[in-house]
Write a protein that holds these residues in place. Structure first.
Motif, PDB file in Angstrom:
ATOM      1  N   GLY A 223       0.793  -1.220   0.000  1.00 44.78           N
ATOM      2  CA  GLY A 223       0.000   0.000   0.000  1.00 44.78           C
ATOM      3  C   GLY A 223       0.823   1.264   0.000  1.00 44.78           C
ATOM      4  O   GLY A 223       0.272   2.368   0.072  1.00 44.78           O
ATOM      5  N   GLY A 224       2.139   1.129  -0.090  1.00 43.10           N
ATOM      6  CA  GLY A 224       3.010   2.295  -0.156  1.00 43.10           C
ATOM      7  C   GLY A 224       2.788   3.087  -1.433  1.00 43.10           C
ATOM      8  O   GLY A 224       2.306   2.562  -2.443  1.00 43.10           O
ATOM      9  N   ALA A 225       3.169   4.370  -1.371  1.00 47.12           N
ATOM     10  CA  ALA A 225       2.929   5.273  -2.500  1.00 47.12           C
ATOM     11  C   ALA A 225       4.138   5.415  -3.414  1.00 47.12           C
ATOM     12  O   ALA A 225       4.168   6.318  -4.249  1.00 47.12           O
ATOM     13  CB  ALA A 225       2.497   6.640  -1.988  1.00 47.12           C
ATOM     14  N   GLY A 226       5.130   4.524  -3.258  1.00 46.43           N
ATOM     15  CA  GLY A 226       6.296   4.591  -4.128  1.00 46.43           C
ATOM     16  C   GLY A 226       7.580   4.694  -3.350  1.00 46.43           C
ATOM     17  O   GLY A 226       7.695   4.165  -2.237  1.00 46.43           O
ATOM     18  N   LEU A 227       8.536   5.418  -3.904  1.00 42.62           N
ATOM     19  CA  LEU A 227       9.874   5.428  -3.334  1.00 42.62           C
ATOM     20  C   LEU A 227      10.505   6.801  -3.403  1.00 42.62           C
ATOM     21  O   LEU A 227      10.154   7.639  -4.220  1.00 42.62           O
ATOM     22  CB  LEU A 227      10.769   4.428  -4.063  1.00 42.62           C
ATOM     23  CG  LEU A 227      10.995   4.699  -5.560  1.00 42.62           C
ATOM     24  CD1 LEU A 227      12.438   4.421  -5.947  1.00 42.62           C
ATOM     25  CD2 LEU A 227      10.065   3.856  -6.411  1.00 42.62           C
ATOM     26  N   SER A 228      11.457   6.994  -2.501  1.00 39.89           N
ATOM     27  CA  SER A 228      12.341   8.158  -2.538  1.00 39.89           C
ATOM     28  C   SER A 228      13.745   7.621  -2.310  1.00 39.89           C
ATOM     29  O   SER A 228      14.218   7.534  -1.171  1.00 39.89           O
ATOM     30  CB  SER A 228      11.948   9.169  -1.454  1.00 39.89           C
ATOM     31  OG  SER A 228      12.843  10.258  -1.437  1.00 39.89           O
ATOM     32  N   VAL A 229      14.393   7.219  -3.392  1.00 43.97           N
ATOM     33  CA  VAL A 229      15.651   6.474  -3.340  1.00 43.97           C
ATOM     34  C   VAL A 229      16.732   7.232  -4.100  1.00 43.97           C
ATOM     35  O   VAL A 229      16.524   7.608  -5.248  1.00 43.97           O
ATOM     36  CB  VAL A 229      15.462   5.059  -3.936  1.00 43.97           C
ATOM     37  CG1 VAL A 229      16.798   4.341  -4.025  1.00 43.97           C
ATOM     38  CG2 VAL A 229      14.477   4.257  -3.085  1.00 43.97           C
TER      39      VAL A 229
END
Length: 266
Positions: A223-229
């Motif tokens: 259910g996460g909204a994506g990434l900040s990697v």
């Protein structure tokens, strides 16, 4: 929601999926000009070509990353900083303002908080103040919240990460960035306890691309909204291809084996 904030959020999120791929490029203040951040225009070009939704950088770096050509990418200006050579590396201090970001044409701002640090109270105050200021201007706020301090035994523990996400939510952030807890079930608990989008941090440099693809796939499934990697993207041998692959995972629910085939063919 303030119309300006809604419009800006659509510049850093895919409006059809409600998910995002953010690539932080703010490491230079913390650790210096590491590989991938020396020729910033080239790096930003590769990130934009791959189809990332946004990059994060400090205010002085925006002039080094502006290209004036090629694909566009959202801009998030980071407002807090510390250095690895400080005796207090986890103590983040404000180094910019919402007004700075507006003048640079930014789509959002971000603030970093390390819960458990001796200076936590100062960072919490800064996050709360910036949330209020950003809301006045209709500027989205990304809160990067981690647990790092003498009382923290495991910063990836589900209850600890839930606490981090909840701090960002309750103090007024529009998006919160936290560590991935390691599996779908535990991270789904983090997402369920937070009414704003939750994106995962990349952490230390991973050994291979499959580890990153697996982590992103599972975070989205939870259910996460994506990434900040950051480093795991901009230090990859082919950042554009990696982001194109992650786009398929994040926005089109591509399975891991298919994503790895796409990545390997590059």
């Amino acid at each position: 929601m303030h119309l300006g904030k809604a419009i800006r959020l659509e510049r850093i999120f895919n409006r059809n999926t409600g998910r995002t791929i953010i690539v932080p490029l703010d490491h230079g203040v913390t650790v210096g000009p590491i590989p991938g951040l020396v020729d910033l225009r080239t790096t930003v070009g590769k990130i934009a070509e791959g189809g990332a939704n946004a990059v994060v950088m400090h205010k002085g770096l925006a002039r080094c990353g502006h290209r004036g050509e090629g694909s566009d990418v959202g801009l998030i200006i980071h407002l807090s900083a510390s250095t690895s050579i400080s005796p207090y590396p986890n103590a983040k201090t404000l180094v910019g303002s919402v007004e700075d970001a507006i003048k640079l044409g930014a789509d959002a701002v971000s603030v970093h908080v390390n819960l458990g640090d001796e200076t936590e109270k100062d960072m919490l105050r800064d996050l709360g103040l910036m949330a209020s200021r950003a809301n006045e201007w209709g500027m989205p706020l990304l809160a990067m919240v981690y647990a790092r301090g003498p009382k923290v035994r495991d910063e990836y523990d589900m209850d600890v990460v839930c606490h981090c996400a909840r701090v960002g939510e309750e103090l007024g952030a529009d998006v919160v960035k936290v560590p991935y807890t390691g599996d779908v079930d535990s991270f789904s608990r983090v997402v369920e306890a937070c009414c704003i989008p939750v994106v995962i941090a990349g952490g230390a440099k991973l050994d291979n691309g499959r580890d990153l693809v697996q982590m992103v796939h599972d975070a989205v499934e939870a259910g996460g909204a994506g990434l900040s990697v950051g480093r795991n993207v901009f230090q990859h041998d082919n950042p554009s291809l990696l982001i194109k692959t992650l786009n398929q995972v994040v926005h089109n629910d591509m399975e891991i084996d298919d994503a790895m085939e796409m990545l390997d063919q590059g």
